[in-house]
Design an enzyme around this catalytic site. Structure first.
Site, mmCIF file in Angstrom:
data_model
loop_
_atom_site.group_PDB
_atom_site.id
_atom_site.type_symbol
_atom_site.label_atom_id
_atom_site.label_comp_id
_atom_site.label_asym_id
_atom_site.label_seq_id
_atom_site.Cartn_x
_atom_site.Cartn_y
_atom_site.Cartn_z
ATOM 1 N N ASP A 43 0.828 -1.203 0.000
ATOM 2 C CA ASP A 43 0.000 0.000 0.000
ATOM 3 C C ASP A 43 0.862 1.252 0.000
ATOM 4 O O ASP A 43 0.615 2.204 -0.751
ATOM 5 C CB ASP A 43 -0.894 0.013 1.241
ATOM 6 C CG ASP A 43 -2.127 -0.855 1.098
ATOM 7 O OD1 ASP A 43 -2.632 -0.997 -0.022
ATOM 8 O OD2 ASP A 43 -2.588 -1.392 2.124
ATOM 9 N N VAL A 44 1.861 1.282 0.863
ATOM 10 C CA VAL A 44 2.688 2.480 0.986
ATOM 11 C C VAL A 44 3.489 2.720 -0.294
ATOM 12 O O VAL A 44 3.600 3.862 -0.775
ATOM 13 C CB VAL A 44 3.613 2.359 2.207
ATOM 14 C CG1 VAL A 44 4.607 3.514 2.253
ATOM 15 C CG2 VAL A 44 2.792 2.339 3.496
#
Length: 406
Positions: free
Chosen positions: A176-177
């Site tokens: 996600d990051v």
């Protein structure tokens, strides 16, 4: 740098995303000075508002620390995108915006009436950042994307953990990051291009592409050498000694990146740098287990702090293994502006992780102030009235002047 005077000052971002990847993209743009307007479902908002524990704040208004982690520097407006009013307000936002960030499953935005074609029709200058789990097309492009699933599917779990028998996810939602970072990078490139062409562009990334994109040397081990990488715990697959080692009272990390460093390190520990098993990196990798045993037999005679001082003093890269609380209390972390203080509408003054980027002041005599101008993560719908009033003002300014009479 005062965030409100950052490089993206005057840029308006509409954040339709939820969870982590898309919100991270929008937050990074907000850190750079953009005005970010987060669109949320009335009554519930971004689902991360309910992700916890931990929650903080008064019992009647509990705040998720997960939500706080990826929504600084944003305003919040509630819109039901299935209602006529929601569609109308989003249409107004699109016309007024420079960037739109979304991470719906492929096809959802189309069904809401905001296909790529419709967005371009409303605002040809709009940059659209679309983040998905596995890509917007291809045989599995419609799959829902969740970080741990993507870590497994993209091979990262097979590279992480104590051994190949125990595939392990990373301690943060790294897919996600990374997707959030890639999304922000793509938006910035598209904004530069728009400066030349006057037109926006759709930027796409995914959890899958973001994880595969950081395989680095582990990827070429397979694509070029046809060697399948596997987990080695805290040791490096191609360099030795490079990893975590036990001392009398804990662990330290050592990274011997060259032969000169090896000679100094071996001499410090009383090891034979010319031992045929260890005389070059390839030999040390081949005899890694024996090398680790000899290193730890010596390190086990002293404390971690003693060895960190001695090894670092010899010019060999080394470090401690810190807990998260120790990281945020570390003077070096704070010296880099990685902790910022904001005034939250419910919690009062709180500290948040800060931006990883720093910009030197234009005036050499101007002091650098970390976190200046940062906005706290918003309460749900906190800016409903303010955003609608701003849209009214934008539309009044765009109205053609009345023709003079006579």
């Amino acid at each position: 740098m005062d965030r409100s005077e950052g490089p993206l000052k005057g840029t308006v971002v509409v954040d339709l995303s939820r969870a982590l990847a898309g919100p991270h993209t929008a937050m990074l743009l907000g850190d750079l000075g953009a005005r970010v307007i987060k669109v949320e479902q009335p009554g519930t908002g971004d689902e991360t508002r309910g992700w916890g524990p931990p929650f903080v704040g008064p019992e009647e208004e509990r705040i998720s620390t997960y939500f706080l982690s990826c929504n600084r520097n944003k305003e919040s407006i509630e819109l039901d995108l299935k209602s006529d009013d929601g569609v109308e307000q989003l249409t107004r936002l699109v016309r007024a915006a420079d960037v739109l960030v979304e991470n719906f499953r492929p096809g959802v935005l189309d069904r809401l009436g905001f296909s790529v074609g419709r967005l371009e029709e409303l605002n040809p200058r709009l940059v659209v950042c679309s983040i998905s789990g596995f890509g917007h097309d291809g045989p599995e492009g419609g799959r829902a994307g969740y970080d741990q699933i993507a870590q497994g599917e993209a091979g990262l779990m097979s590279l992480t953990g104590p051994s190949s028998k125990e595939p392990t996810k990373t301690g943060v939602a790294i897919g996600d990051v990374l997707a959030g970072m890639n999304g922000a990078q793509g938006v910035l490139a598209a904004l530069v291009e728009r400066g030349r062409t006057g037109r926006g562009r759709v930027v796409r990334t995914s959890l899958l592409s973001s994880i595969v994109g950081v395989h680095a040397f582990q990827g070429t081990r397979w694509t070029v050498a046809r060697e399948v990488p596997s987990a080695l715990g805290n040791q490096h697959p191609s360099i030795a000694p490079y990893g975590a080692f036990a001392c009398m009272d804990g662990m330290l990390q050592v990274a011997v990146g060259g032969e000169a460093q090896w000679t100094r390190f071996a001499g410090l520990l009383g090891l034979d740098a010319e031992d045929p098993r260890f005389r070059d990196n390839a030999s040390r990798v081949a005899h890694r287990e024996a090398l680790i045993a000899e290193i730890e037999a010596v390190l086990g005679q002293g404390t971690r702090d003693e060895w960190l001082s001695r090894i670092g003093g010899a010019g060999v890269p080394c470090g401690a293994v810190r807990t998260v609380d120790q990281v945020y209390e570390w003077d070096q972390t704070r010296s880099q502006g990685l902790v910022v203080s904001v005034e939250h509408p419910v919690l009062g003054e709180v500290e948040l992780p800060g931006s990883a980027l720093r910009f030197d002041p234009r005036d050499p005599g101007e002091p650098e102030e970390f976190g200046r101008g940062y906005l706290p993560p918003p309460a749900l719908g906190e800016h409903n009235d303010a955003v609608r009033a701003w849209l009214d003002e934008v539309e009044r300014e765009r109205e053609p002047a009345a023709e003079p009479v006579g």
